[in-house]
Design an enzyme around this catalytic site. Structure first.
Site, PDB file in Angstrom:
ATOM      1  N   CYS A  23       0.856  -1.196   0.000  1.00 52.94           N
ATOM      2  CA  CYS A  23       0.000   0.000   0.000  1.00 52.94           C
ATOM      3  C   CYS A  23       0.883   1.235   0.000  1.00 52.94           C
ATOM      4  O   CYS A  23       2.083   1.150   0.212  1.00 52.94           O
ATOM      5  CB  CYS A  23      -0.911  -0.006   1.227  1.00 52.94           C
ATOM      6  SG  CYS A  23      -2.328   1.115   1.064  1.00 52.94           S
TER       7      CYS A  23
ATOM      8  N   LYS B  94     -12.358  -4.256   2.670  1.00 51.98           N
ATOM      9  CA  LYS B  94     -11.772  -3.362   3.663  1.00 51.98           C
ATOM     10  C   LYS B  94     -12.708  -2.190   3.846  1.00 51.98           C
ATOM     11  O   LYS B  94     -12.900  -1.373   2.940  1.00 51.98           O
ATOM     12  CB  LYS B  94     -10.399  -2.891   3.189  1.00 51.98           C
ATOM     13  CG  LYS B  94      -9.722  -1.970   4.191  1.00 51.98           C
ATOM     14  CD  LYS B  94      -8.287  -1.691   3.807  1.00 51.98           C
ATOM     15  CE  LYS B  94      -7.620  -0.796   4.821  1.00 51.98           C
ATOM     16  NZ  LYS B  94      -6.232  -0.508   4.461  1.00 51.98           N
TER      17      LYS B  94
ATOM     18  N   LYS C 294     -11.838  -6.982   6.769  1.00 45.23           N
ATOM     19  CA  LYS C 294     -11.216  -6.106   7.757  1.00 45.23           C
ATOM     20  C   LYS C 294     -12.103  -4.909   8.011  1.00 45.23           C
ATOM     21  O   LYS C 294     -12.565  -4.323   7.024  1.00 45.23           O
ATOM     22  CB  LYS C 294      -9.871  -5.674   7.186  1.00 45.23           C
ATOM     23  CG  LYS C 294      -9.148  -4.635   7.975  1.00 45.23           C
ATOM     24  CD  LYS C 294      -7.910  -4.238   7.234  1.00 45.23           C
ATOM     25  CE  LYS C 294      -7.227  -3.142   8.016  1.00 45.23           C
ATOM     26  NZ  LYS C 294      -6.125  -2.572   7.310  1.00 45.23           N
TER      27      LYS C 294
HETATM   28  C1  PBG Z   1      -3.090   0.517   4.929  1.00 51.40           C
HETATM   29  C2  PBG Z   1      -3.466  -0.271   6.118  1.00 51.40           C
HETATM   30  C3  PBG Z   1      -4.168   0.184   7.229  1.00 51.40           C
HETATM   31  C4  PBG Z   1      -4.270  -0.904   8.098  1.00 51.40           C
HETATM   32  C5  PBG Z   1      -3.635  -1.968   7.507  1.00 51.40           C
HETATM   33  N1  PBG Z   1      -3.159  -1.564   6.252  1.00 51.40           N
HETATM   34  C6  PBG Z   1      -4.623   1.537   7.584  1.00 51.40           C
HETATM   35  C7  PBG Z   1      -5.723   2.195   6.867  1.00 51.40           C
HETATM   36  O1  PBG Z   1      -6.307   1.697   5.907  1.00 51.40           O
HETATM   37  O2  PBG Z   1      -6.003   3.310   7.274  1.00 51.40           O
HETATM   38  C8  PBG Z   1      -4.955  -0.879   9.430  1.00 51.40           C
HETATM   39  C9  PBG Z   1      -4.591  -1.986  10.344  1.00 51.40           C
HETATM   40  C10 PBG Z   1      -5.042  -1.797  11.737  1.00 51.40           C
HETATM   41  O3  PBG Z   1      -5.803  -0.875  12.092  1.00 51.40           O
HETATM   42  O4  PBG Z   1      -4.616  -2.610  12.558  1.00 51.40           O
HETATM   43  N2  PBG Z   1      -1.759   0.315   4.554  1.00 51.40           N
END
Ligand code: PBG
Length: 323
Positions: free
Chosen positions: A119, A194, A247
């Site tokens: 990401c 997500k 998630k």
């Molecule tokens: C983005 C990413 C996020 C999380 C995992 N990968 C943050 C987001 O989308 O803001 C969140 C993981 C967590 O809250 O434990 N790279």
């Protein structure tokens, strides 16, 4: 006739009986342990996530060994780069934090399954998960960069990439980039479902990646939608995802179940930072029993249908399950 004939309590009488008929079992091998890697020389505690640290590149292999010794088999790495820019160029740098950490880990602990979060948000100065066009995240411009990140991660030694950006078409683009780079064996675990969630709050503090303007609602999913989750999963499987993920986990257990019932690839669920930190805070205040609550939460995630759980509690759980 004695009444009642049916007495479900017969099988609840002792711990041994209860364990004999348990429908859901937690094992360390199904957990993925998330680790934060930074470019500093010393470990640094993460205030918003008690018990979690930002680790120096050189110490990640030690963490992998600790995890493996407790029966855990897999870790996922998140990088906090030294510097951020508009296009997140450190995300695909040869000497980026996670790339460097992966080389040490593969060398020291080749058996541990090494997963990379793929990401841009930890690497961009604006904190969004893609390349901007004005104030919009440009889907197709982001795809090229994601493919480049994935190839650099596998090249550095990761076994699997986990795109968490929610751009349309990214699984397919990453799959073909890996295949053309001769990396056909590298797996993709897609963050397929997500949701735009306030449960990521502590993570954004940990990785310093809160968006500098706006929010992520134009690319992450609306928590009101379940049918759309199944559509996202279907698209990702068609594009070549080897594992799909939901998630956050706990507020979305109905989605975990529906996804499990709708596909035949392994399903992961991410017990995210906010879920972790709420438990830690309440336990520290003495309001709940941490071990019991964590095991209850994780059992529920697995019962809902998750084959794999990503959780910051992984080390503790592995210790408790050993005892
Ligand atoms: C983005 C990413 C996020 C999380 C995992 N990968 C943050 C987001 O989308 O803001 C969140 C993981 C967590 O809250 O434990 N790279």
């Amino acid at each position: 006739m004695p009444f009642p004939v049916h007495r479900p309590r017969r099988l609840r009488r002792t711990a041994a009986l209860r364990s004999l008929i348990s429908e859901t079992r937690l094992v360390p091998a199904q957990l993925i342990y998330p680790l934060f890697v930074h470019a500093e020389p010393e470990p640094e505690p993460i205030q918003s996530m008690p018990g979690q640290m930002r680790w120096p590149v050189e110490q990640v292999a030690e963490r992998c060994r600790e995890a493996r010794d407790l029966g855990l088999r897999s870790v996922i790495l998140f990088g906090i780069p030294k510097s951020k820019d508009a296009i997140g160029s450190e995300a695909y740098a040869y000497d980026g934090v996670v790339q460097r950490a992966a080389r040490y880990c593969k060398d020291a602990e080749p058996d541990v399954v090494l997963i990379a979060d793929t990401c841009l948000d930890e690497y961009t100065d604006h904190g969004h998960c893609g390349i901007l066009n004005g104030t919009e995240v440009d889907n197709d411009a982001t795809l090229e960069v994601l493919a480049r990140i994935a190839v650099s991660q596998i090249e550095a030694g990761f076994d699997m990439v986990a795109p968490s950006d929610m751009m349309d078409g990214r699984v397919g683009v990453i799959r073909s980039a890996l295949d053309s780079a001769g990396m056909a064996d590298a797996a993709i675990m897609a963050y397929s479902v997500k949701y735009a969630s306030a449960y990521y709050g502590p993570f954004r503090d940990a990785a310093d990646c809160a968006p500098k303007f706006g929010d992520r609602r134009s690319y992450q999913m609306d928590g009101a939608n379940a049918r759309e989750a199944l559509r996202e999963v279907k698209l990702d499987v068609e594009e070549g995802a080897d594992i799909v993920m939901v998630k956050p986990a706990l507020a979305y257990l109905d989605i975990v179940r529906q996804v499990r019932d709708s596909v035949d690839v392994p399903v992961g669920a991410y017990n995210v930072s906010g879920e972790y930190s709420m438990v830690k805070a309440a336990a520290a205040a003495g309001w709940i029993d941490e071990q019991s609550i964590v095991l209850e939460n994780l059992t529920s995630i697995v019962r809902a249908g998750a084959d794999i759980v990503l959780t910051y509690h992984a080390l503790d759980v592995a210790r408790w399950l050993q005892a």
